[in-house]
Scaffold this active site. Structure first.
Site, PDB file in Angstrom:
ATOM      1  N   ASP A  10      35.042  34.740  40.225  1.00  0.00           N
ATOM      2  CA  ASP A  10      35.184  35.760  41.249  1.00  0.00           C
ATOM      3  C   ASP A  10      33.829  35.838  41.969  1.00  0.00           C
ATOM      4  O   ASP A  10      32.812  35.351  41.446  1.00  0.00           O
ATOM      5  CB  ASP A  10      35.539  37.091  40.575  1.00  0.00           C
ATOM      6  CG  ASP A  10      35.524  38.241  41.538  1.00  0.00           C
ATOM      7  OD1 ASP A  10      36.167  38.134  42.595  1.00  0.00           O
ATOM      8  OD2 ASP A  10      34.834  39.248  41.255  1.00  0.00           O
ATOM      9  N   ASP A  12      32.525  38.803  44.420  1.00  0.00           N
ATOM     10  CA  ASP A  12      31.905  40.134  44.513  1.00  0.00           C
ATOM     11  C   ASP A  12      31.791  40.760  43.120  1.00  0.00           C
ATOM     12  O   ASP A  12      32.803  40.975  42.451  1.00  0.00           O
ATOM     13  CB  ASP A  12      32.750  41.065  45.396  1.00  0.00           C
ATOM     14  CG  ASP A  12      32.807  40.585  46.839  1.00  0.00           C
ATOM     15  OD1 ASP A  12      31.810  40.034  47.310  1.00  0.00           O
ATOM     16  OD2 ASP A  12      33.854  40.774  47.491  1.00  0.00           O
ATOM     17  N   ARG A  50      41.494  43.979  50.991  1.00  0.00           N
ATOM     18  CA  ARG A  50      41.095  45.008  51.963  1.00  0.00           C
ATOM     19  C   ARG A  50      42.238  46.007  52.173  1.00  0.00           C
ATOM     20  O   ARG A  50      42.039  47.217  52.169  1.00  0.00           O
ATOM     21  CB  ARG A  50      40.724  44.330  53.283  1.00  0.00           C
ATOM     22  CG  ARG A  50      39.849  45.167  54.180  1.00  0.00           C
ATOM     23  CD  ARG A  50      39.496  44.388  55.435  1.00  0.00           C
ATOM     24  NE  ARG A  50      38.859  43.102  55.153  1.00  0.00           N
ATOM     25  CZ  ARG A  50      38.741  42.106  56.025  1.00  0.00           C
ATOM     26  NH1 ARG A  50      39.204  42.262  57.261  1.00  0.00           N
ATOM     27  NH2 ARG A  50      38.158  40.975  55.691  1.00  0.00           N
ATOM     28  N   SER A 115      38.166  38.083  48.912  1.00  0.00           N
ATOM     29  CA  SER A 115      37.493  38.394  50.174  1.00  0.00           C
ATOM     30  C   SER A 115      37.751  37.366  51.271  1.00  0.00           C
ATOM     31  O   SER A 115      37.680  36.163  51.047  1.00  0.00           O
ATOM     32  CB  SER A 115      35.987  38.505  49.939  1.00  0.00           C
ATOM     33  OG  SER A 115      35.332  38.681  51.183  1.00  0.00           O
ATOM     34  N   ASN A 117      35.710  37.223  53.606  1.00  0.00           N
ATOM     35  CA  ASN A 117      34.332  36.908  54.025  1.00  0.00           C
ATOM     36  C   ASN A 117      33.643  35.981  53.031  1.00  0.00           C
ATOM     37  O   ASN A 117      32.423  35.779  53.120  1.00  0.00           O
ATOM     38  CB  ASN A 117      33.517  38.207  54.138  1.00  0.00           C
ATOM     39  CG  ASN A 117      34.054  39.116  55.233  1.00  0.00           C
ATOM     40  OD1 ASN A 117      34.021  38.763  56.402  1.00  0.00           O
ATOM     41  ND2 ASN A 117      34.584  40.272  54.851  1.00  0.00           N
ATOM     42  N   ASP A 169      34.820  40.590  37.185  1.00  0.00           N
ATOM     43  CA  ASP A 169      34.231  41.908  36.911  1.00  0.00           C
ATOM     44  C   ASP A 169      35.232  43.034  37.147  1.00  0.00           C
ATOM     45  O   ASP A 169      34.888  44.199  36.937  1.00  0.00           O
ATOM     46  CB  ASP A 169      33.018  42.162  37.822  1.00  0.00           C
ATOM     47  CG  ASP A 169      33.448  42.398  39.259  1.00  0.00           C
ATOM     48  OD1 ASP A 169      34.225  41.569  39.786  1.00  0.00           O
ATOM     49  OD2 ASP A 169      33.047  43.428  39.837  1.00  0.00           O
TER      50      ASP A 169
HETATM   51  C1  BG6 Z   1      36.881  41.554  46.670  1.00  0.00           C
HETATM   52  C2  BG6 Z   1      36.119  42.848  46.486  1.00  0.00           C
HETATM   53  O1  BG6 Z   1      36.124  40.482  46.231  1.00  0.00           O
HETATM   54  O2  BG6 Z   1      37.185  41.349  48.035  1.00  0.00           O
HETATM   55  C3  BG6 Z   1      36.900  43.995  47.090  1.00  0.00           C
HETATM   56  O3  BG6 Z   1      35.913  43.078  45.101  1.00  0.00           O
HETATM   57  C4  BG6 Z   1      37.241  43.691  48.523  1.00  0.00           C
HETATM   58  O4  BG6 Z   1      36.140  45.170  47.001  1.00  0.00           O
HETATM   59  C5  BG6 Z   1      37.987  42.364  48.614  1.00  0.00           C
HETATM   60  O5  BG6 Z   1      38.080  44.721  49.058  1.00  0.00           O
HETATM   61  C6  BG6 Z   1      38.348  41.978  50.045  1.00  0.00           C
HETATM   62  O6  BG6 Z   1      37.187  41.699  50.748  1.00  0.00           O
HETATM   63  P1  BG6 Z   1      37.081  41.499  52.314  1.00  0.00           P
HETATM   64  O7  BG6 Z   1      35.702  40.928  52.493  1.00  0.00           O
HETATM   65  O8  BG6 Z   1      38.152  40.526  52.727  1.00  0.00           O
HETATM   66  O9  BG6 Z   1      37.282  42.824  52.941  1.00  0.00           O
HETATM   67 MG    MG Z   2      34.751  41.188  41.744  1.00  0.00          MG
END
Ligand code: BG6
Ligand code: MG
Length: 234
Positions: A10, A12, A50, A115, A117, A169
């Protein structure tokens, strides 16, 4: 020889601590929209997409789809402003060493992040080239706790699920890994990741050989029930 062929990480909260940036971005949106949102509430968002995060933040309140989209975009803009400052210094302690050790041990390395991003975060951290496969928030439509993302990453690496170890996590991520029929190493408190096969506070003091030894003493991972998430098209 170990039966384990791949590690899937993972992002984040495992590789880097962007969890704090997600919190600040949601908090800014919540304050502007007069929604109550605390650090305690934020703990429930760990690992969620998200859209699922916004649904939790709304605490049962419903808003039109176009408002959902606008709020997700605004939160994302606040979040992305933090990403410009990311550098290799933002790797969590021990992560760089752990990734190198895993590569030297001949393991394939995958990323399984909810994510959208993730590519930019990996770029900022300077570790994109270490991964054989990168699964992000665009890879599958069902986010964690559904197992789809981890299965997608394993497929890209040509490794079967029981030969994969997921590092997570978040409770949602541990649930997803177990539903995928993979081993899981939980990083954080027992109260959050205690369902994983092994738990450590972080990767800081953990050699790769310890993980492989500990898991080799366990039976092959059983597939746990699948828990669905909201489709995450946007
Ligand atoms: C996860 C995070 O990795 O990504 C979350 O733990 C987050 O908190 C999710 O909401 C989505 O991320 P993003 O960057 O697409 O908004
Ligand atoms: Mg995480």
């Amino acid at each position: 020889m170990s039966a384990i062929q791949a590690f899937i990480f993972d992002l984040d909260g495992v590789i880097t601590d962007t969890a704090e940036y997600h919190f600040r971005a949601w908090k800014q949106l919540a304050d502007e929209e007069n929604l109550l949102f605390t650090r305690e509430d934020n703990e429930q968002l760990r690992g969620l997409s998200r859209r699922d995060s916004l649904i939790v933040l709304l605490k049962g309140k419903t808003v039109p789809e176009e408002t959902m989209l606008a709020w997700m975009e605004r939160k994302n803009n606040y979040y992305r402003a933090f990403l410009h400052n990311l550098t290799p210094q933002d790797l969590l302690p021990g992560v760089g060493r752990f990734l190198q050790e895993a590569r030297s041990a001949g393991l394939r390395l995958g990323l399984g992040s909810a994510s959208k991003n993730a590519a930019e975060v990996l770029q900022g951290l300077g570790i994109r080239d270490l991964f054989d496969a990168v699964g992000d928030g665009y890879a599958v439509s069902k986010a964690k706790p559904a197992p789809d993302l981890f299965i997608w990453v394993a497929g890209r690496m040509d490794v079967l699920p029981p030969a994969c170890v997921v590092f997570e996590d978040a409770e949602a991520g541990v649930t997803a890994a177990l539903a995928a029929g993979m081993y899981c190493v939980g990083l954080g408190p027992q109260s959050r990741v205690g369902a994983a096969h092994l738990c450590h506070p972080s990767l800081e003091a953990v050699p790769v050989s310890n993980v492989l030894n500990a898991l080799s003493k366990l039976p092959p991972p059983a597939r746990h029930p699948v828990i669905d998430s909201a489709p995450n098209p946007s």
